[in-house]
Design a protein around this motif. Sequence first.
Motif, PDB file in Angstrom:
ATOM      1  N   TYR B 320       0.826  -1.201   0.000  1.00 27.80           N
ATOM      2  CA  TYR B 320       0.000   0.000   0.000  1.00 27.80           C
ATOM      3  C   TYR B 320       0.866   1.260   0.000  1.00 27.80           C
ATOM      4  N   GLY B 321       1.911   1.252   0.816  1.00 29.13           N
ATOM      5  CA  GLY B 321       2.759   2.439   0.924  1.00 29.13           C
ATOM      6  C   GLY B 321       3.525   2.721  -0.360  1.00 29.13           C
ATOM      7  N   GLY B 322       4.080   1.697  -0.961  1.00 27.68           N
ATOM      8  CA  GLY B 322       4.851   1.873  -2.192  1.00 27.68           C
ATOM      9  C   GLY B 322       3.985   2.392  -3.326  1.00 27.68           C
ATOM     10  N   ARG B 323       2.760   1.893  -3.404  1.00 26.75           N
ATOM     11  CA  ARG B 323       1.875   2.347  -4.471  1.00 26.75           C
ATOM     12  C   ARG B 323       1.395   3.776  -4.210  1.00 26.75           C
ATOM     13  N   ALA B 324       1.091   4.070  -2.925  1.00 27.00           N
ATOM     14  CA  ALA B 324       0.657   5.440  -2.590  1.00 27.00           C
ATOM     15  C   ALA B 324       1.776   6.443  -2.858  1.00 27.00           C
ATOM     16  N   TYR B 325       3.015   6.022  -2.547  1.00 29.77           N
ATOM     17  CA  TYR B 325       4.140   6.936  -2.735  1.00 29.77           C
ATOM     18  C   TYR B 325       4.350   7.256  -4.223  1.00 29.77           C
ATOM     19  N   ALA B 326       4.307   6.226  -5.053  1.00 27.15           N
ATOM     20  CA  ALA B 326       4.517   6.447  -6.495  1.00 27.15           C
ATOM     21  C   ALA B 326       3.422   7.339  -7.065  1.00 27.15           C
ATOM     22  N   GLU B 327       2.196   7.109  -6.621  1.00 26.75           N
ATOM     23  CA  GLU B 327       1.084   7.924  -7.118  1.00 26.75           C
ATOM     24  C   GLU B 327       1.252   9.386  -6.697  1.00 26.75           C
ATOM     25  N   ALA B 328       1.622   9.599  -5.440  1.00 23.51           N
ATOM     26  CA  ALA B 328       1.733  10.974  -4.926  1.00 23.51           C
ATOM     27  C   ALA B 328       2.912  11.727  -5.543  1.00 23.51           C
ATOM     28  N   HIS B 329       3.929  10.971  -6.005  1.00 23.59           N
ATOM     29  CA  HIS B 329       5.156  11.619  -6.470  1.00 23.59           C
ATOM     30  C   HIS B 329       5.429  11.357  -7.946  1.00 23.59           C
ATOM     31  N   LYS B 330       4.361  11.091  -8.702  1.00 26.56           N
ATOM     32  CA  LYS B 330       4.600  10.676 -10.077  1.00 26.56           C
ATOM     33  C   LYS B 330       5.155  11.800 -10.951  1.00 26.56           C
ATOM     34  N   THR B 331       5.000  13.047 -10.503  1.00 25.87           N
ATOM     35  CA  THR B 331       5.561  14.140 -11.313  1.00 25.87           C
ATOM     36  C   THR B 331       6.923  14.610 -10.792  1.00 25.87           C
ATOM     37  N   ASP B 332       7.364  14.052  -9.666  1.00 21.97           N
ATOM     38  CA  ASP B 332       8.701  14.410  -9.151  1.00 21.97           C
ATOM     39  C   ASP B 332       9.783  13.834 -10.061  1.00 21.97           C
ATOM     40  N   ARG B 333      10.956  14.463 -10.026  1.00 17.16           N
ATOM     41  CA  ARG B 333      12.056  13.960 -10.857  1.00 17.16           C
ATOM     42  C   ARG B 333      12.892  12.942 -10.048  1.00 17.16           C
ATOM     43  N   ILE B 334      12.231  11.782  -9.757  1.00 21.06           N
ATOM     44  CA  ILE B 334      12.931  10.714  -9.043  1.00 21.06           C
ATOM     45  C   ILE B 334      13.710   9.913 -10.086  1.00 21.06           C
TER      46      ILE B 334
END
Lengths: 451, 451
Positions: B320-334
């Motif tokens: 749950y955390g990994g998916r929430a993190y990717a969704e919340a930061h999908k526009t960040d330049r990771i």
Amino acid sequence: MRPTLALLLALAATPALAGPSRVEQAAMLRDAALAASDALPLLTDLTTRVGQRLAATPAEARGREWAKAAMKAAGLVNIREEPFTMPVWERGAESAEIIGTGQKLAIAALGTSGATPPEGITAEVVYFADYAALQEAAPGSLAGKIAFIDHRMMRAQDGSSYGTNGVVRRAGPALAAQKGAVATMIRSLGTDYHRNPHTGSTSFPTGQAPTPAVALALPDAELLARRLAAGPVTVKLISTPRSNPNGQSANVSGDIPGSGDEIIVIGGHLDSWDIGQGVIDDGAGMAITLSAAKAIKASGLKPRRTIRVVFWGAEEEGIYGGRAYAEAHKTDRIVLAAESDFGADRVYRLSSKVADTGLPLIAEMQRVLAPLGIAPTRDNTAGGGADVAPLGALGSGILELEQDGSRYFDLHHTPDDTLDKVDRAQIDQNVAAWTAAVWLAASDDRPLRTK
Amino acid sequence: MRPTLALLLALAATPALAGPSRVEQAAMLRDAALAASDALPLLTDLTTRVGQRLAATPAEARGREWAKAAMKAAGLVNIREEPFTMPVWERGAESAEIIGTGQKLAIAALGTSGATPPEGITAEVVYFADYAALQEAAPGSLAGKIAFIDHRMMRAQDGSSYGTNGVVRRAGPALAAQKGAVATMIRSLGTDYHRNPHTGSTSFPTGQAPTPAVALALPDAELLARRLAAGPVTVKLISTPRSNPNGQSANVSGDIPGSGDEIIVIGGHLDSWDIGQGVIDDGAGMAITLSAAKAIKASGLKPRRTIRVVFWGAEEEGIYGGRAYAEAHKTDRIVLAAESDFGADRVYRLSSKVADTGLPLIAEMQRVLAPLGIAPTRDNTAGGGADVAPLGALGSGILELEQDGSRYFDLHHTPDDTLDKVDRAQIDQNVAAWTAAVWLAASDDRPLRTK
């Protein structure tokens, strides 16, 4: 070329021929057992069909039924149960947690310990680095507290570290209660780092009411010690065992009759702790000694001395079976007694306590067991296993086939006492040693009793 | 003579001088961590003061408080929680015994599994050698029965045997229920022979009501298999977990800010299963990555790319955390993401999935990590840990520092996940590898994203 077991059987069937010597016979029995014995199949059957065998419970009674059937199948005769009474103690619910974080501690109640209320007790924990520190605590200083006795038990091949640390479990809870403690927790008498609490008996002096007492698995004892080093810790403890003074257990025995009136007693104890499956403690000892007797019986050789296999009841909670057996048979001519009760790993040393007239027999055994890697006895002062010590005190000679206990206290009295821990080659080495040693003693007539 | 960390610190403080190269800096950080890192003290503190951290429970929330304080102490900034919602599942009472002998089986309920009535269910057990055998069972053939799925998982350094056998746990209970089973028992996905049931999540398709499902410790699975080979077996099973669709968890993160807008994400997951203490899974990953960031921060070196440590919540029950993190930061330049989530034993291999323009950076890492015994990657197709795979799917480069998992599945998801299993030299080797690899990536600017 060495004589084979088949040759031995053929010679045994034709007594008119000059057969192999006693030592040759013993060597043949030894080698046959080493190639394959019945010990692991017997142990597998016992522990799969019966499992744990807590003293004076229906599970132990199922163990006796198994034992009688197995003795019969091995060709033993005079198979009998000899009942005795004893208190029965049974585990109840048990749990412990650190107040605040709710961290659970893996515990097991100690045999004969008392009960908390069903809802448990919640109290501050007081740390003692060892038993001596608890002895130094002031009278009344533990009022309302839970005593925690820490201590370190190292791995020792001969099990000596268990003796050194045993006082913590046997006497710690009673001493802590005398100083006011409402309960006692001890670091398990064990050497493994699994969430395996090691149960075992404690005791309270006559007239002192038992208090709750539990063992912590090593990881849990170390967590608790770390928490205590950082500040006060309160624990909620639930342990609700029940006791009943009127339990019944029994010893089971069966014979290979000898031509004379002397008796050799070998065996293991039938009961086990409840939280494992009674495999290394002491299903293994039962299987090793019965398998040895079975091999001698199957060889067709006829002993001079009766070989009697005894499975003692209720060893764990106070050697009730061993003491009852010695009392009931104190006028029998039991010339030698030996118990297997230290797991299923290899025998590495032979020791004895016999009359001087018996020392040449012990020397014969040493010679026949040497190819198994078994070293000579250092002296003639062996104490014997717990169940045969009372016979030794009455004058029976004592034989000890000492097993490698390096990993015994990883498993002893824990849930991990399960079949997968037994190595076939190692248990067969035990049977080889027992078969040869018992045959040498049973075919001999040199006096062995010490009084 | 190699440059020392003290020299590195001095040089970092005097930027006008021509200092060591990036590769030399990475080597100095590596050697300093190898000599001693903060990982074991951090891990000791987390697991002594907090312990297990089941997702969406107060224990996980205590873990977040610990994490924020530890990040602050490490010198990270922008420390924050990013909450998300998820169902919460909590274990209840659980026990299993074989009817007749009363032999107890060591079990643990599987995450998301359903509950028996409080008094349990009693039903005949049907044996399946593996998942394929269950697939072949006729529709309705398990009506009223308990399915037992046996299977063998061997030790594998890279953990591949977990992948092979994972379907038994993930999909076995739902499939058995579809064929009528009232409950499912599986042989644990594990490689140890202790009374350690291995929990973990199972899942039921939308619309299918969860049924009780438990894992048996290996000794218990083998006992049950032996009993079933001898005839029918009936088991009484109690497992009373509770579920609530409205739980809350969160990710925690903190930064070492870079001079540019690119971000490197490293970390581990904060939640753990409830029956152990959350040490190797995944307190170790938290401690390794935070310790690496702390060492870089303490060196005084200034990264070009932001180094962000993320502790993901609720990995165990469905990432749950990994998916929430990717969704919340999908526009960040990771540009690069890496998770440590395979215990605390040594890293033995480095793998990646980065743009071709990043391959020279990976080659630099290989050169600096080689003295730690870390072998080159075989290709450029790494998947990343569970929590960073969603970032990889969005185009972040992926780095994997693959750990030796030979003993990981002795401990994974069991009560035995405790601090004593961690070896200081091994965990420090991890920190050495992470510190060097992360510094090389953070001080670089070659493109890494795959899309």
